[in-house]
Design an enzyme around this catalytic site. Structure first.
Site, short mmCIF file in Angstrom:
data_model
loop_
_atom_site.label_atom_id
_atom_site.label_comp_id
_atom_site.label_asym_id
_atom_site.label_seq_id
_atom_site.Cartn_x
_atom_site.Cartn_y
_atom_site.Cartn_z
N HIS A 13 0.88 -1.20 0.00
CA HIS A 13 0.00 0.00 0.00
C HIS A 13 0.90 1.24 0.00
CE1 HIS A 13 -3.80 2.20 1.44
NE2 HIS A 13 -2.88 3.13 1.23
N HIS A 15 1.57 5.40 -1.72
CA HIS A 15 1.24 6.58 -2.55
C HIS A 15 2.55 7.19 -3.02
CE1 HIS A 15 -2.92 6.65 -0.95
NE2 HIS A 15 -2.33 6.17 0.13
N LYS A 99 -9.45 -0.15 -6.05
CA LYS A 99 -9.47 0.48 -4.74
C LYS A 99 -10.81 1.13 -4.47
CE LYS A 99 -7.91 2.05 -0.88
NZ LYS A 99 -6.71 2.74 -0.46
N HIS A 136 -10.44 1.26 1.66
CA HIS A 136 -10.24 2.22 2.75
C HIS A 136 -11.45 2.08 3.65
CE1 HIS A 136 -8.82 6.04 4.67
NE2 HIS A 136 -10.06 5.95 5.12
N HIS A 174 -4.65 -0.56 5.71
CA HIS A 174 -4.18 0.22 6.88
C HIS A 174 -5.11 0.11 8.09
CE1 HIS A 174 -6.99 3.08 5.15
NE2 HIS A 174 -6.15 3.67 4.35
N ASP A 247 1.44 2.65 3.54
CA ASP A 247 0.61 3.83 3.35
C ASP A 247 1.45 5.10 3.39
OD1 ASP A 247 -1.69 5.30 2.83
OD2 ASP A 247 -2.30 5.38 4.94
#
Ligand code: NCD
Ligand code: ZN
Ligand code: ZN
Length: 343
Positions: A13, A15, A99, A136, A174, A247
């Site tokens: 995970h 970004h 996602k 999420h 997460h 994350d």
């Protein structure tokens, strides 16, 4: 023990943003991990296989020379995702999941799904094609206390979702609560969770230690000490349903040190090192390799990496900031020490 050899880990995970920001951060991940699941919450979001192909090329172009790092792409679900996109994604070989951002739940989630009924045909097709759903997991109702949003999501969304699509493979991203750990442990086959370093290392008191700490603000927000302890127990347990997902979510310093600061913690500069601290403190360094290098690959039905990395127990001081495009980012532990370093 002062050195630790691990099969090269993966980050399930991550970004990395885009453009000059991407070029600033990708090297940190590529130095540590073999692969990473790349989150699609760009502006505008990565909603199609074609957009993911172009984004993947931009990531590959931004890698340091000689890097063998592989970005694993995901697509952002919206109310209007076409079920045919699932087939394009599955056939591409480089898209590894879709996602689900409940609309309004987190950074760049405004294009997210407002009602799961709207994507029923997409979820059916994903089950058929064995495509992973990454979630999420927070309800977005403004009346629900922010510390309860994950636990509420389990009952309101995740339990019915996992029953309605009994073959759908789901990663609860997460996770931050004892309830999430219990849900995953008691869930049907095909359900797993990622855990970040910050949720293993800190509880919500850290957000207010001596004053408000915008660089420790992420979503889902840090929870209580009993929640943190439950996450550590899950991570070190050797249960393959819990695996590494940092994350790492960089935001320019001025957007976090603001009257309304963005959610997201940048940890890519020390990611595996921070997990080593957690496992070391728990006396479970022998379990780190499973969590970091085996279980995620197995869940995603990808081969494990074959090369290795070495960690050394030797403290180093994290810089106060790193460049981030034309701005800067304040990394996790800025100005403080991390107990492990990568050899
Ligand atoms: C993430 C981001 O900045 O993109 N922020 C965060 O606080 N975790 C989004 C997300 O993963 O929810
Ligand atoms: Zn999220
Ligand atoms: Zn994220």
């Amino acid at each position: 023990m002062t050195t630790l050899s691990l099969l090269r880990p993966d980050d399930w995970h991550l970004h990395v943003r885009d453009g000059a920001s991407l070029a600033s951060v990708i090297g940190f991940t590529a130095a540590r991990f073999g692969r990473a699941i790349i989150m699609p919450n760009l502006k505008p979001p990565v909603t199609t296989t074609d957009l993911a192909a172009a984004y993947r090329q931009r990531i590959l172009s931004a890698l340091p020379a000689g890097s063998r790092f592989q970005p694993l792409m995901t697509l952002y679900l919206t109310n209007s995702t076409d079920p045919a996109e699932v087939d394009r994604a599955a056939d591409s070989g480089f898209v590894h999941g879709f996602k689900l951002y409940p609309a309004g739940a987190t950074t760049h989630s405004d294009a997210g799904v407002t009602d799961l009924n709207r994507i029923d045909a997409v979820l059916e097709r994903m089950s058929e094609r064995g495509m992973v759903l990454q979630v999420h997991g927070e309800v977005t109702d403004a009346h629900v206390d922010i510390f309860d949003r994950e636990a509420r999501f389990i009952d309101q969304v995740l339990v019915p979702l996992s029953q309605m699509y009994p073959k759908l493979r789901i990663v609860f991203e997460h996770i931050t609560t004892r309830q999430a750990v219990e849900f995953v442990r008691s869930a049907r086959a095909g359900i797993a969770a990622t855990i970040t370093p910050q949720h293993l290392l800190l509880n919500r008191t850290a957000l207010f230690a001596g004053g408000i700490r915008p660089h420790l603000y992420c979503l889902p927000v840090l929870k209580t000490e009993p929640d943190r302890v439950a996450l550590v127990e899950a991570a070190i347990s050797g249960d393959p349903r819990f695996f590494l997902g940092t994350d790492s979510a960089p935001h320019a310093r001025h957007t976090k040190e603001a009257a309304c600061g963005c959610a997201g913690i940048f940890s890519a500069h020390a990611a595996i090192e921070l997990y080593a601290e957690v496992f070391d403190a728990a006396g479970a360094l022998d379990r780190l390799e499973g969590f970091a290098s085996h279980f995620g690959a197995d869940f995603y039905q990808l081969p494990r990496n074959t090369d290795r990395i070495t960690l050394v127990r030797e403290p180093w001081t994290v810089p106060g900031h790193y460049p981030f495009g034309t701005h800067e980012i304040v990394p996790f532990r800025a100005g403080k020490t991390v107990a492990w370093r990568i050899a």
